[in-house]
Design a protein around this motif. Structure first.
Motif, mmCIF file in Angstrom:
data_model
loop_
_atom_site.group_PDB
_atom_site.id
_atom_site.type_symbol
_atom_site.label_atom_id
_atom_site.label_comp_id
_atom_site.label_asym_id
_atom_site.label_seq_id
_atom_site.Cartn_x
_atom_site.Cartn_y
_atom_site.Cartn_z
ATOM 1 N N ILE A 11 -2.941 16.619 10.147
ATOM 2 C CA ILE A 11 -2.914 15.203 9.754
ATOM 3 C C ILE A 11 -2.771 14.362 11.027
ATOM 4 N N PRO A 12 -3.707 13.439 11.281
ATOM 5 C CA PRO A 12 -3.588 12.603 12.498
ATOM 6 C C PRO A 12 -2.552 11.512 12.283
ATOM 7 N N LEU A 13 -1.289 11.936 12.249
ATOM 8 C CA LEU A 13 -0.216 11.066 11.779
ATOM 9 C C LEU A 13 -0.063 9.772 12.571
ATOM 10 N N GLU A 14 -0.026 9.895 13.901
ATOM 11 C CA GLU A 14 0.207 8.675 14.691
ATOM 12 C C GLU A 14 -0.876 7.640 14.441
ATOM 13 N N ASP A 15 -2.125 8.103 14.387
ATOM 14 C CA ASP A 15 -3.222 7.173 14.136
ATOM 15 C C ASP A 15 -3.113 6.562 12.744
ATOM 16 N N LEU A 16 -2.706 7.397 11.785
ATOM 17 C CA LEU A 16 -2.618 6.897 10.411
ATOM 18 C C LEU A 16 -1.514 5.865 10.248
ATOM 19 N N LEU A 17 -0.422 6.061 10.958
ATOM 20 C CA LEU A 17 0.697 5.121 10.832
ATOM 21 C C LEU A 17 0.394 3.811 11.553
ATOM 22 N N ASP A 18 -0.536 3.886 12.506
ATOM 23 C CA ASP A 18 -0.874 2.710 13.296
ATOM 24 C C ASP A 18 -1.842 1.822 12.508
ATOM 25 N N GLY A 19 -1.540 0.549 12.481
ATOM 26 C CA GLY A 19 -2.486 -0.392 11.877
ATOM 27 C C GLY A 19 -2.426 -0.502 10.364
ATOM 28 N N VAL A 40 6.491 11.367 1.539
ATOM 29 C CA VAL A 40 6.142 12.718 1.951
ATOM 30 C C VAL A 40 6.843 13.739 1.074
ATOM 31 N N CYS A 41 6.065 14.749 0.657
ATOM 32 C CA CYS A 41 6.631 15.870 -0.075
ATOM 33 C C CYS A 41 5.969 17.122 0.464
ATOM 34 N N GLY A 42 6.768 18.046 0.961
ATOM 35 C CA GLY A 42 6.220 19.254 1.548
ATOM 36 C C GLY A 42 7.324 20.026 2.227
ATOM 37 N N PRO A 43 6.952 20.930 3.126
ATOM 38 C CA PRO A 43 7.976 21.708 3.821
ATOM 39 C C PRO A 43 8.867 20.815 4.690
ATOM 40 N N LYS A 44 10.074 21.302 4.959
ATOM 41 C CA LYS A 44 11.058 20.517 5.707
ATOM 42 C C LYS A 44 10.516 20.030 7.057
ATOM 43 N N LYS A 49 0.855 -1.168 0.000
ATOM 44 C CA LYS A 49 0.000 0.000 0.000
ATOM 45 C C LYS A 49 0.898 1.226 0.000
ATOM 46 N N HIS A 50 0.418 2.300 -0.619
ATOM 47 C CA HIS A 50 1.184 3.549 -0.672
ATOM 48 C C HIS A 50 0.430 4.626 0.087
ATOM 49 N N LEU A 51 1.088 5.194 1.070
ATOM 50 C CA LEU A 51 0.466 6.202 1.920
ATOM 51 C C LEU A 51 1.157 7.533 1.620
ATOM 52 N N PHE A 52 0.405 8.479 1.023
ATOM 53 C CA PHE A 52 1.014 9.745 0.590
ATOM 54 C C PHE A 52 0.706 10.869 1.565
ATOM 55 N N PHE A 53 1.723 11.671 1.868
ATOM 56 C CA PHE A 53 1.547 12.861 2.688
ATOM 57 C C PHE A 53 2.051 14.059 1.906
ATOM 58 N N ILE A 67 7.364 13.493 9.798
ATOM 59 C CA ILE A 67 6.902 12.175 9.353
ATOM 60 C C ILE A 67 7.996 11.120 9.504
ATOM 61 N N HIS A 68 9.231 11.484 9.161
ATOM 62 C CA HIS A 68 10.327 10.523 9.360
ATOM 63 C C HIS A 68 10.450 10.141 10.840
ATOM 64 N N ALA A 69 10.415 11.155 11.715
ATOM 65 C CA ALA A 69 10.623 10.886 13.145
ATOM 66 C C ALA A 69 9.469 10.072 13.729
ATOM 67 N N THR A 70 8.244 10.419 13.360
ATOM 68 C CA THR A 70 7.098 9.707 13.915
ATOM 69 C C THR A 70 7.073 8.256 13.424
ATOM 70 N N ALA A 71 7.378 8.063 12.153
ATOM 71 C CA ALA A 71 7.382 6.702 11.608
ATOM 72 C C ALA A 71 8.474 5.874 12.274
ATOM 73 N N GLU A 72 9.616 6.493 12.500
ATOM 74 C CA GLU A 72 10.716 5.748 13.111
ATOM 75 C C GLU A 72 10.337 5.303 14.525
ATOM 76 N N SER A 73 9.716 6.212 15.283
ATOM 77 C CA SER A 73 9.400 5.799 16.653
ATOM 78 C C SER A 73 8.231 4.826 16.685
ATOM 79 N N ALA A 74 7.494 4.708 15.592
ATOM 80 C CA ALA A 74 6.445 3.691 15.535
ATOM 81 C C ALA A 74 6.984 2.382 14.955
ATOM 82 N N GLY A 75 8.304 2.332 14.723
ATOM 83 C CA GLY A 75 8.920 1.088 14.271
ATOM 84 C C GLY A 75 8.871 0.849 12.771
ATOM 85 N N TRP A 76 8.584 1.894 11.979
ATOM 86 C CA TRP A 76 8.580 1.704 10.520
ATOM 87 C C TRP A 76 10.005 1.579 10.011
#
Ligand code: FES
Lengths: 202, 328
Positions: free
Chosen positions: B186-194, B203-207, B122-126, B213-222
């Motif tokens: 964007i409810p990022l944590e919820d979106l990354l979960d499950g 992700v493409c957008g401001p720095k 699946k592809h999840l775009f931000f 998104i990188h940091a949140t995904a990393e701490s969620a184990g992505w």
């Protein structure tokens, strides 16, 4: 001693590390025999890890020693399988229902780690994110390049293919897809000239 | 990276084009469409690719990268969307104020530094703001393949939400829009979960958004390899400085509002590049000697390389000090 330092080899030979606890939503640990010790060490690193962990363990003739210790870690789920083959259905089921954020830890023999890594990769986890730690036997899972049959737990070089009976040379050439080293006929040039088998790394 | 080894060359192959449409979308964003001047079909590209547009601004050459946002399978037209930056270096202002239908321009062959991982379940775009553009071509590509995707798009206001209506109309269940002025996030944590195992995030957008998104995904184990981002930096202005180009036996001045790469090109020296935004690595240049401080801004060199002063990425990085000698 359950830790063995493999000598440096060709690039195709897998290298194993030391399991470390990583952030994750859920943790899946798969180990056989002395691999249990790596899981026990991992549990010491992180006190809350086990509450989110599922352990699949194959004792492989180590009796009750490790099973009791692993159960005492109180993982969220614990499954003891009689063999890898018998446990693979469960492993597939767990992976099929898993979500992003799952951390996978593999420990024990090369054959177990290679096959379980394959399953995890097919389920969508990049192999760079799968942790491994070798413990216990240095036995290898070998594929005969001639008949394609797999012989498990090979301890001697050369060895006799369990399927076609050829005498095969144990090499470091490894196939990640098959999770097996590739054995080649040792007497291909000079039929019948088979060296005395030596125990691996002895 | 699986790209074939490339010879260092000044940018990708050029395609002469005519501007076939100029479509203002809102106060800030305008779409430009191009047709080939030789009437041949454009090369197909993969979603996420960009092109570098050459602008002739009263004798000054500007080369700006833009994501291709048209359908990658449409070989008759290429399209880009440009956000006007009134405080920028002038490339986007040039596009907005000087480019008209019928104008002749040149653009490069597409280069993709932000491609889909087609093994993904699946592809999840931000997307943040104009960061929507690469996703438009990715979505078109995935729709052809029946791919599984979902878009989370954050915009400042309803009026500035480029392509929001079109996306929502076509994909009501896959597109989710969040408005800053309504304090929606964007409810990022919820979106990354499950998310199913093997989901890839882009992700493409401001720095700030990319880092978040990188940091949140990393701490969620992505897995790091499953979180992709693209950020083109615009070269930042800075104090003028002098550079010695050893191989060319030239000493050049880098002006306040031009990049080192632009100054090298202006002096007639061919220098390699692809993205002009500190991301591709193509412009990497060895430093022969220096006395001063580097202002490294790229995403290519690692911290160690930044610290040891052995290399510089002239498309975005600068120098402050007494002397700088480059192997160019
Ligand atoms: S041109 Fe891509 S990093 Fe400089």
């Amino acid at each position: 001693m359950s830790k063995f330092q493999f000598p440096e080899s060709i690039i195709s030979r897998p290298v194993y590390g030391t399991l470390t606890s990583r952030p994750g939503k859920a943790h899946l640990m798969i180990a056989d025999a002395e691999g249990a010790e790596a899981i026990l060490d991992l549990a010491v690193q992180d006190a809350v890890l086990m509450a989110k962990s599922h352990i699949i363990y194959i004792p492989k003739g180590t009796g009750e020693t490790y099973t009791t210790k692993l159960r005492a870690l109180k993982p969220a789920q614990f499954y003891e399988g009689p063999s890898y083959e018998a446990s693979v259905q469960r492993l597939r089921h767990v992976l099929a229902n898993a979500h992003q954020g799952l951390q996978v830890y593999l420990a024990g023999t090369e054959g177990l780690m290679g096959q379980a890594q394959n399953e995890a990769m097919q389920a969508g986890i990049p192999h760079t994110s799968i942790q491994t730690e070798h413990r216990g036997s240095v036995a290898r899972r070998m594929q005969c390049v001639h008949c394609k049959g797999i012989t498990e737990d090979v301890m001697h070089d050369p060895f006799q293919c369990a399927h076609c009976g050829l005498h095969l040379f144990v090499r470091d050439h490894y196939s990640r897809r098959l999770a097996a080293y590739q054995g080649v006929r040792v007497d291909a040039e000079d039929h019948g000239n088979i060296p005395e088998p030596q125990e691996l790394y002895s | 990276m699986s790209a074939a080894p490339q010879k260092a060359k000044p940018g990708a192959e050029q395609i002469p084009v005519t501007v076939s449409a100029v479509v203002p979308l809102n106060d800030l964003v305008t779409r430009f469409e191009f047709k080939r001047r030789d009437g041949k079909p454009f090369p197909t590209f993969s979603g996420g690719a960009h092109t570098v547009v050459t602008m002739n601004d009263d004798g000054r050459t500007r080369l700006n990268p833009y994501s291709l946002m048209s359908d990658p399978s449409d070989t008759s037209t290429y399209a880009i969307s440009v956000r006007r930056d009134d405080n920028g270096r002038g490339g986007s202002l040039f596009m907005h104020t000087r480019v008209n239908v019928g104008d002749e321009m040149t653009i490069t062959y597409p280069v993709n530094l932000f491609s889909l991982d087609l093994r993904a379940r699946k592809h999840l775009f931000f997307a943040g703001g104009i960061g929507i553009t690469p996703f438009l071509s990715m979505i078109a590509q995935l729709e052809l393949m029946n791919g599984n995707w979902e878009l989370h798009y954050s915009v400042r206001t309803e009026a500035l939400g480029s392509y929001v209506d079109e996306l929502r109309y076509k994909f009501p269940n896959k597109v989710h829009v969040y408005y800053d002025d309504k304090s929606e996030a964007i409810p990022l944590e919820d979106l990354l979960d499950g998310q199913p195992l093997g989901t890839n995030a882009y992700v493409c957008g401001p720095k700030g958004m990319i880092d978040w998104i990188h940091a949140t995904a990393e701490s969620a184990g992505w897995p790091d390899a499953q979180v992709h981002s693209e950020e083109f930096l615009a070269p930042a202005p800075g104090k003028p400085f002098e550079v010695r180009l050893c191989k060319s036996d030239l000493t050049i001045q880098v002006g306040e509002n031009e990049s080192l790469l632009e100054a090298i090109e202006r002096s007639g020296v061919e220098a390699p590049f692809l993205c002009r935004g500190g991301a591709c690595g193509q412009c990497e240049t060895n430093v022969v000697s220096y006395d001063g401080e580097f202002v490294h801004r790229d995403h290519w060199l690692d911290d160690e390389q930044h610290a040891d002063g052995s290399k510089i990425m002239p498309c975005v990085s600068r120098f402050v000090g007494k002397s700088l000698e480059l192997d160019r």
